[in-house]
Design a protein around this motif. Structure first.
Motif, PDB file in Angstrom:
ATOM      1  N   THR A 149     -19.869   0.891 -27.848  1.00 51.61           N
ATOM      2  CA  THR A 149     -20.354  -0.041 -26.822  1.00 51.61           C
ATOM      3  C   THR A 149     -19.576  -1.349 -26.850  1.00 51.61           C
ATOM      4  OG1 THR A 149     -22.570   0.927 -27.012  1.00 51.61           O
ATOM      5  CG2 THR A 149     -22.390  -1.234 -25.963  1.00 51.61           C
ATOM      6  N   THR A 150     -19.368  -1.908 -28.030  1.00 52.30           N
ATOM      7  CA  THR A 150     -18.632  -3.175 -28.119  1.00 52.30           C
ATOM      8  C   THR A 150     -17.174  -2.997 -27.683  1.00 52.30           C
ATOM      9  OG1 THR A 150     -18.218  -2.695 -30.465  1.00 52.30           O
ATOM     10  CG2 THR A 150     -20.098  -4.107 -29.933  1.00 52.30           C
ATOM     11  N   GLY A 151     -16.600  -1.846 -27.980  1.00 53.23           N
ATOM     12  CA  GLY A 151     -15.233  -1.601 -27.511  1.00 53.23           C
ATOM     13  C   GLY A 151     -15.157  -1.568 -25.996  1.00 53.23           C
ATOM     14  N   MET A 152     -16.129  -0.930 -25.357  1.00 52.78           N
ATOM     15  CA  MET A 152     -16.142  -0.875 -23.902  1.00 52.78           C
ATOM     16  C   MET A 152     -16.388  -2.268 -23.310  1.00 52.78           C
ATOM     17  SD  MET A 152     -18.306   2.665 -23.408  1.00 52.78           S
ATOM     18  CE  MET A 152     -18.303   2.508 -21.628  1.00 52.78           C
ATOM     19  N   ILE A 153     -17.266  -3.051 -23.948  1.00 53.60           N
ATOM     20  CA  ILE A 153     -17.527  -4.408 -23.453  1.00 53.60           C
ATOM     21  C   ILE A 153     -16.268  -5.262 -23.568  1.00 53.60           C
ATOM     22  CG2 ILE A 153     -18.800  -6.530 -23.941  1.00 53.60           C
ATOM     23  CD1 ILE A 153     -21.186  -4.790 -24.682  1.00 53.60           C
ATOM     24  N   THR A 154     -15.561  -5.151 -24.699  1.00 49.40           N
ATOM     25  CA  THR A 154     -14.321  -5.918 -24.880  1.00 49.40           C
ATOM     26  C   THR A 154     -13.306  -5.564 -23.813  1.00 49.40           C
ATOM     27  OG1 THR A 154     -14.701  -6.021 -27.275  1.00 49.40           O
ATOM     28  CG2 THR A 154     -12.459  -6.403 -26.494  1.00 49.40           C
ATOM     29  N   LEU A 155     -13.151  -4.283 -23.534  1.00 42.20           N
ATOM     30  CA  LEU A 155     -12.201  -3.848 -22.509  1.00 42.20           C
ATOM     31  C   LEU A 155     -12.617  -4.339 -21.125  1.00 42.20           C
ATOM     32  CD1 LEU A 155      -9.677  -2.170 -21.919  1.00 42.20           C
ATOM     33  CD2 LEU A 155     -11.161  -0.168 -21.638  1.00 42.20           C
ATOM     34  N   ALA A 156     -13.919  -4.255 -20.842  1.00 42.66           N
ATOM     35  CA  ALA A 156     -14.400  -4.696 -19.522  1.00 42.66           C
ATOM     36  C   ALA A 156     -14.223  -6.198 -19.342  1.00 42.66           C
ATOM     37  CB  ALA A 156     -15.873  -4.308 -19.364  1.00 42.66           C
ATOM     38  N   VAL A 157     -14.515  -6.982 -20.400  1.00 43.94           N
ATOM     39  CA  VAL A 157     -14.351  -8.444 -20.289  1.00 43.94           C
ATOM     40  C   VAL A 157     -12.890  -8.802 -20.084  1.00 43.94           C
ATOM     41  CG1 VAL A 157     -14.517 -10.591 -21.602  1.00 43.94           C
ATOM     42  CG2 VAL A 157     -16.437  -9.001 -21.569  1.00 43.94           C
ATOM     43  N   THR A 158     -12.008  -8.136 -20.821  1.00 40.22           N
ATOM     44  CA  THR A 158     -10.577  -8.444 -20.688  1.00 40.22           C
ATOM     45  C   THR A 158     -10.084  -8.146 -19.269  1.00 40.22           C
ATOM     46  OG1 THR A 158     -10.264  -7.902 -23.019  1.00 40.22           O
ATOM     47  CG2 THR A 158      -8.308  -7.975 -21.630  1.00 40.22           C
ATOM     48  N   ILE A 159     -10.418  -6.965 -18.754  1.00 40.62           N
ATOM     49  CA  ILE A 159      -9.979  -6.595 -17.410  1.00 40.62           C
ATOM     50  C   ILE A 159     -10.627  -7.499 -16.359  1.00 40.62           C
ATOM     51  CG2 ILE A 159     -10.017  -4.754 -15.691  1.00 40.62           C
ATOM     52  CD1 ILE A 159      -9.854  -2.745 -17.974  1.00 40.62           C
ATOM     53  N   GLY A 160     -11.903  -7.810 -16.543  1.00 46.30           N
ATOM     54  CA  GLY A 160     -12.597  -8.645 -15.562  1.00 46.30           C
ATOM     55  C   GLY A 160     -12.026 -10.044 -15.469  1.00 46.30           C
ATOM     56  N   PHE A 161     -11.756 -10.703 -16.600  1.00 47.47           N
ATOM     57  CA  PHE A 161     -11.206 -12.056 -16.561  1.00 47.47           C
ATOM     58  C   PHE A 161      -9.755 -12.065 -16.094  1.00 47.47           C
ATOM     59  CE2 PHE A 161     -14.934 -13.308 -18.960  1.00 47.47           C
ATOM     60  CZ  PHE A 161     -15.144 -14.610 -18.535  1.00 47.47           C
ATOM     61  N   LEU A 162      -9.005 -11.006 -16.398  1.00 40.50           N
ATOM     62  CA  LEU A 162      -7.651 -10.921 -15.868  1.00 40.50           C
ATOM     63  C   LEU A 162      -7.671 -10.827 -14.342  1.00 40.50           C
ATOM     64  CD1 LEU A 162      -5.700  -8.568 -18.325  1.00 40.50           C
ATOM     65  CD2 LEU A 162      -5.159 -10.949 -17.751  1.00 40.50           C
ATOM     66  N   ALA A 163      -8.593 -10.028 -13.842  1.00 36.25           N
ATOM     67  CA  ALA A 163      -8.696  -9.884 -12.392  1.00 36.25           C
ATOM     68  C   ALA A 163      -9.202 -11.167 -11.740  1.00 36.25           C
ATOM     69  CB  ALA A 163      -9.614  -8.722 -12.053  1.00 36.25           C
ATOM     70  N   TRP A 164     -10.028 -11.939 -12.449  1.00 34.71           N
ATOM     71  CA  TRP A 164     -10.603 -13.145 -11.864  1.00 34.71           C
ATOM     72  C   TRP A 164      -9.634 -14.326 -11.960  1.00 34.71           C
ATOM     73  CZ3 TRP A 164     -14.665 -16.642 -14.548  1.00 34.71           C
ATOM     74  CH2 TRP A 164     -15.074 -17.645 -13.698  1.00 34.71           C
ATOM     75  N   LEU A 165      -9.116 -14.555 -13.167  1.00 35.40           N
ATOM     76  CA  LEU A 165      -8.271 -15.731 -13.372  1.00 35.40           C
ATOM     77  C   LEU A 165      -6.812 -15.465 -12.993  1.00 35.40           C
ATOM     78  CD1 LEU A 165      -9.681 -16.947 -16.800  1.00 35.40           C
ATOM     79  CD2 LEU A 165     -10.281 -17.768 -14.513  1.00 35.40           C
ATOM     80  N   ARG A 166      -6.377 -14.215 -13.107  1.00 38.23           N
ATOM     81  CA  ARG A 166      -4.995 -13.837 -12.814  1.00 38.23           C
ATOM     82  C   ARG A 166      -4.009 -14.674 -13.633  1.00 38.23           C
ATOM     83  NH1 ARG A 166      -4.810 -10.436  -8.514  1.00 38.23           N
ATOM     84  NH2 ARG A 166      -6.674 -10.381  -7.183  1.00 38.23           N
ATOM     85  N   GLU A 167      -4.351 -14.920 -14.886  1.00 39.33           N
ATOM     86  CA  GLU A 167      -3.495 -15.655 -15.791  1.00 39.33           C
ATOM     87  C   GLU A 167      -3.467 -14.936 -17.141  1.00 39.33           C
ATOM     88  OE1 GLU A 167      -4.710 -19.652 -16.190  1.00 39.33           O
ATOM     89  OE2 GLU A 167      -4.408 -20.178 -14.067  1.00 39.33           O
TER      90      GLU A 167
END
Length: 401
Positions: free
Chosen positions: A110-128
């Protein structure tokens, strides 16, 4: 339900973390900078909550993880504290190590999936690229501790399994040792009984005859038999003691008796049983030249010896017949018959250990044994006591190619 008492190590962790967090807050050391939407004092809310949850990290790991997750979610909206993140990482680790097996399997995934989701989500949001740091921090406080906890738990379970296997091995070894001691004691008891009981029975019978009959010739004959059996019994005892000791001195251990000594055994029975009106006959119809394993010969010899001893002690006047045969070479059959009934005159007491010893000897060789009264082959001639043992003989021949 009483509140679980916290472990003393958990109390120490909670106290150190709370004091460290308060010190950093008082010095103005924060993780999120001055642009957080909530005021600085709100930083203390997740800090104090997580410090309190540290007290329950062992006793209530799942509840602590759920509440700790809710507390750490508030921290990004405050100036933040590094101590709060460290305490949450420790709570994740404790949930895997001390929680139920199902939680230990699910939390790292679960924590691995959350880490992956947070990373992809912030990359898509901040684009930095800096958004990767958010995913890295998320992994460090969730997936990293969960994976570490899983490794530690696996090592602990492996160590516990090894300890249990060692205890089981020690228990089995102790059981084997106990069984070996019991078996050796039973073997010693059989040998002692078979080697000495014959001589002591003859001594008991003839000493009783000497005391009860006022006849010089009978007394002298009885004393002669008593002396012979005393000397032979003492020699047997010395041989047995020599076998039991590590070193028997200058004397070499005596070889185990074989069926070649049946003639001498029957002749000794004739001497001991003459005063009781008993005659002894040996019919050895074995195939000449046939070789038998030593355990089979020893068991057969002891069965004949004990049967002759019982006949001298209990049989009424008549013939005692010993028959030995090995039909087909597959089994050795020993049969001893004696007149069955109560006889007048002196008798030696019996304990029943002889029959038990014979049964044990036959059972160790996977043979069959029977003992009890039976009718004479000729009708109307009374009953006999018959002992019959069938001892399998292993086939040692090499198989043909």
């Amino acid at each position: 339900m009483p509140f679980p008492r916290p472990h003393r190590d958990d109390v120490l962790i909670a106290a150190v973390c709370l004091l460290g967090g308060l010190l950093l807050w008082s010095l103005g050391v924060h993780t999120n900078g001055p642009y957080a939407p909530l005021p600085s004092w709100v930083t203390l809310v997740p800090l104090v909550a997580l410090a309190g949850l540290e007290l329950l990290r062992r006793t209530m790991p799942r509840t602590t993880l759920i509440a700790g997750t809710a507390a750490v979610v508030v921290d990004p909206f405050t100036p933040g504290s590094i101590v709060s993140l460290l305490m949450f990482a420790d709570i994740v680790y404790a949930a895997v190590v001390y929680g139920p097996p199902a939680s230990a399997r699910r939390i790292p995934v679960t924590t691995g999936m959350i880490t992956l989701a947070v990373t992809i989500g912030f990359l898509a949001w901040l684009r930095e690229p800096s958004a990767l740091l958010i995913g890295l921090v998320t992994g460090l406080v969730s997936f990293g501790p969960a994976t570490t906890g899983a490794i530690v738990r696996n090592h602990r379970e492996a160590a516990e399994a090894a300890r249990l296997r060692a205890e089981q091995t020690a228990l089995l070894a102790e059981m084997d040792r106990t069984q070996a001691v019991v078996a050796e004691r039973a073997r010693m008891a059989r040998e002692l009984h078979d080697m000495v009981a014959n001589h002591l029975s003859a001594i008991a019978i003839h000493s009783t005859a000497a005391l009860s009959l006022d006849d010089a010739a009978t007394t002298r004959q009885a004393l002669t038999v008593i002396r012979e059996n005393s000397v032979e019994g003492l020699a047997e005892m010395r041989r047995l003691i020599g076998l039991l000791r590590d070193s028997s001195g200058d004397a070499e251990p005596a070889a185990a008796p074989t069926l070649a000594g049946l003639d001498a055994l029957v002749e000794q029975a004739r001497t001991n049983g003459a005063s009781s009106g008993l005659t002894f006959t040996l019919h050895d119809v074995r195939e000449r030249g046939a070789r038998l394993p030593a355990p089979v010969e020893l068991a057969a010899y002891r069965i004949v010896q004990e049967s002759l001893t019982n006949a001298i002690k209990h049989a009424e006047e008549g013939e005692v017949l010993v028959e030995v045969s090995n039909d087909g070479g597959c089994a050795l059959t020993v049969t001893v018959t004696s007149p069955f009934g109560r006889r007048p005159g002196p008798r030696a007491p019996g304990s029943g250990a002889g029959l038990v010893g014979m049964q044990e000897r036959v059972a160790l060789l996977d043979g069959t044994f029977e003992a009890g009264p039976a009718a004479w082959p000729a009708p109307g001639t009374g009953k006999i006591w018959r002992v019959r043992a069938e001892l399998p003989v292993p086939d040692d021949k090499e198989p043909s190619a």
